[in-house]
Scaffold this active site. Structure first.
Site, PDB file in Angstrom:
ATOM      1  N   THR A  15       0.800  -1.300   0.027  1.00  7.55           N
ATOM      2  CA  THR A  15       0.117   0.059   0.119  1.00  7.55           C
ATOM      3  C   THR A  15       0.921   1.329  -0.053  1.00  7.55           C
ATOM      4  O   THR A  15       0.608   2.164  -0.912  1.00  7.55           O
ATOM      5  CB  THR A  15      -0.900   0.089   1.163  1.00  7.55           C
ATOM      6  N   LYS A 107       7.488   1.964  11.912  1.00  4.93           N
ATOM      7  CA  LYS A 107       7.266   2.200  13.495  1.00  4.93           C
ATOM      8  C   LYS A 107       7.391   1.031  14.297  1.00  4.93           C
ATOM      9  O   LYS A 107       8.258   1.281  15.147  1.00  4.93           O
ATOM     10  CB  LYS A 107       5.728   2.620  13.711  1.00  4.93           C
ATOM     11  N   GLU A 131       9.787  10.209   9.209  1.00  5.47           N
ATOM     12  CA  GLU A 131       8.478  10.903   9.294  1.00  5.47           C
ATOM     13  C   GLU A 131       7.185  10.309   9.085  1.00  5.47           C
ATOM     14  O   GLU A 131       6.456  10.450  10.040  1.00  5.47           O
ATOM     15  CB  GLU A 131       8.607  12.203   8.416  1.00  5.47           C
ATOM     16  N   GLY A 136       1.168   8.940   9.880  1.00  6.36           N
ATOM     17  CA  GLY A 136       0.972   9.150   8.585  1.00  6.36           C
ATOM     18  C   GLY A 136       1.145  10.214   8.031  1.00  6.36           C
ATOM     19  O   GLY A 136       2.404  10.727   7.869  1.00  6.36           O
ATOM     20  N   ILE A 138       0.764  13.349   8.800  1.00  5.54           N
ATOM     21  CA  ILE A 138       0.906  14.561   9.600  1.00  5.54           C
ATOM     22  C   ILE A 138       2.347  14.782   9.960  1.00  5.54           C
ATOM     23  O   ILE A 138       2.979  13.951  10.616  1.00  5.54           O
ATOM     24  CB  ILE A 138      -0.015  14.417  10.970  1.00  5.54           C
ATOM     25  N   GLY A 189     -12.808  -1.028   5.330  1.00 10.74           N
ATOM     26  CA  GLY A 189     -11.316  -1.041   5.154  1.00 10.74           C
ATOM     27  C   GLY A 189     -10.430  -0.378   6.189  1.00 10.74           C
ATOM     28  O   GLY A 189      -9.435  -0.195   5.951  1.00 10.74           O
ATOM     29  N   GLU A 192      -7.816  -3.815   9.494  1.00  7.64           N
ATOM     30  CA  GLU A 192      -7.084  -5.118   8.967  1.00  7.64           C
ATOM     31  C   GLU A 192      -7.931  -6.257   9.368  1.00  7.64           C
ATOM     32  O   GLU A 192      -8.822  -6.371  10.270  1.00  7.64           O
ATOM     33  CB  GLU A 192      -5.808  -5.167   9.606  1.00  7.64           C
ATOM     34  N   LYS A 207       4.026   4.219  18.379  1.00  9.87           N
ATOM     35  CA  LYS A 207       4.175   5.454  17.953  1.00  9.87           C
ATOM     36  C   LYS A 207       4.598   6.465  19.324  1.00  9.87           C
ATOM     37  O   LYS A 207       5.220   7.446  19.174  1.00  9.87           O
ATOM     38  CB  LYS A 207       2.958   6.233  17.223  1.00  9.87           C
TER      39      LYS A 207
END
Length: 431
Positions: A15, A107, A131, A136, A138, A189, A192, A207
């Protein structure tokens, strides 16, 4: 004069990898104006060559041989979007030792092995950027390391998992129970097939470890983070919270206190007036407090193909600028402190407590007596409803209390004959 081209290799075409490829393609015409050169994906490492070729409509860039990439001196940047610990860790270390610069969205890897990877980058003065590993699209890692570097940060907290935020939003707005909201998230979606990492808080915990390390300049790893998920939150909990002017969110919290760093993930009541209470569905937000900037909030899409790819490509462009300016490796590991990480039982929070007790005189006095014994100050007690079995449901809100003392008080309460059931304890964010 021939235009310079900086070559990169992409590890993974899932993805995020597909998103990175698309974003770079979309930027081709403006790259020279933005950067002073072109960036070209010259190799893509995949497991299944046939599947990847069908996705791209071309197999000329594909390989399943890592050595082909790491041994190629023309490849200056490696973009790791495979995920997982192994073999991603080995590939990144190989790339850094070969003098290549690395961008990763991993991560899981950073939260456990960040120190080793950053030290390897420092040895060869390579850029190592991540980053996309937190929230994501941000921007938060870059601002903490650069724009906000003039601050002593005391807190970084927020909503850093879109799946759980979507579930809690549906439970809040539609009155759904957890299992129904999870089923909807899976159908749409957002979740998962195996949602464990999200709903049990593990994703957010990784995170928080990264954010705490960057914000407080001291290493915090995944195992340092206390974690609770949202699987036990009910529609009734959310309804009662609303009646008290609060929402329930899965919050990742890191605080830099005089006694050490606090780092935890758990569902918490947060006042409906707080900016984070309005962050709904799959959106993420990170709230920071520094001694100079005071409060700042970063809001946006915390996951997904294109938002995450946006962060990855931002790092790629930063590395390209560093290459052209001859200043790579200028921002390496910023963990120059060695602050202790506090155990959860030593932290202080307010609590929401829901329990069923005998509906008779003296029970509330007995409860407050137990609380007083362990320094638990009661801010509010509300009797919600009487049951047919001569029990009453009671909701208690405490003042700030040491976690260890609160748990001891709860243990003693649960052993009292007048207390039939302790249904829920949920932390409350704020003073």
């Amino acid at each position: 004069m021939e235009e310079r081209v900086i070559k990169a290799a992409l590890l993974g075409l899932g993805t995020v990898g597909t998103g990175v490829y698309k974003v770079l393609k979309n930027q081709e015409e403006e790259m020279t104006a933005k950067l002073g050169c072109k960036v070209k994906i010259s190799r893509i490492l995949v497991r299944n060559l046939e599947k990847a070729a069908r996705k791209l409509g071309d197999d000329s860039l594909l390989t399943n041989d890592w050595k082909e990439i790491v041994a190629d001196p023309s490849i200056e940047i490696v973009i790791e979007v495979m995920g997982g610990i192994h073999p991603a860790k080995e590939y990144i270390l190989d790339a850094l030792k070969a003098g290549k610069h690395v961008v990763t969205a991993n991560k899981d890897l950073i939260a456990v092995h960040g120190r080793e990877l950053l030290e390897a980058a420092g040895e060869t003065k390579a850029d190592f950027m991540f980053e996309a590993a937190v929230a994501g699209g941000i921007p938060i890692i870059g601002p903490l390391k650069q724009s906000l570097a003039g601050n002593h940060m005391t807190e970084v907290m927020g909503i850093v998992n879109g799946t759980t935020n979507f579930i809690l939003t549906r439970m809040t707005q539609d009155g759904m129970e957890f299992k129904d909201a999870l089923a909807l998230a899976t159908e749409l979606g957002y979740a998962e097939a195996d949602p464990t990492a999200d709903i049990d808080g593990l994703d957010a915990g990784r995170k928080v470890a990264i954010l705490a390390s960057v914000a407080f300049n001291s290493r915090v790893v995944f195992d340092d983070v206390y974690i609770e998920g949202i699987t036990k939150i009910s529609a009734k909990d959310i309804r009662y919270a609303k009646e008290m002017g609060c929402d329930i969110k899965l919050l990742g919290v890191a605080r830099n206190t005089e006694e050490g760093v606090e780092a935890y993930v758990c569902p918490m009541l947060i006042p409906s007036t707080h900016p984070l209470a309005t962050v709904n569905d799959s959106y993420n937000a990170v709230f920071v407090h520094g001694d100079a900037v005071e409060d700042a909030m970063f809001f946006g899409r915390g996951a997904g193909e294109m938002p995450t790819a946006s962060a990855v490509v931002g790092d790629i462009f930063e590395i390209v600028r560093n290459i052209l300016a001859g200043c790579c490796g200028r921002i390496g590991c910023t963990c120059y402190k060695q602050l202790p990480v506090k155990k959860m039982e030593s932290t202080y929070n307010r609590y929401f407590l829901r329990l069923h007790v005998e509906d008779k005189c003296g029970v509330l006095a007995e409860m407050t007596e137990v609380f007083a014994k362990y320094h638990v100050s009661v801010a509010q007690i509300i009797q919600k409803e009487r049951k047919d079995d001569d029990c009453a449901e009671v909701v208690v809100i405490t003042a700030k209390v040491r976690e260890g003392d609160f748990k001891t008080a709860i243990q003693e309460l649960s052993n009292r004959a007048s207390v039939k059931r302790i249904s829920k304890t949920i932390r409350v964010y704020g003073n």
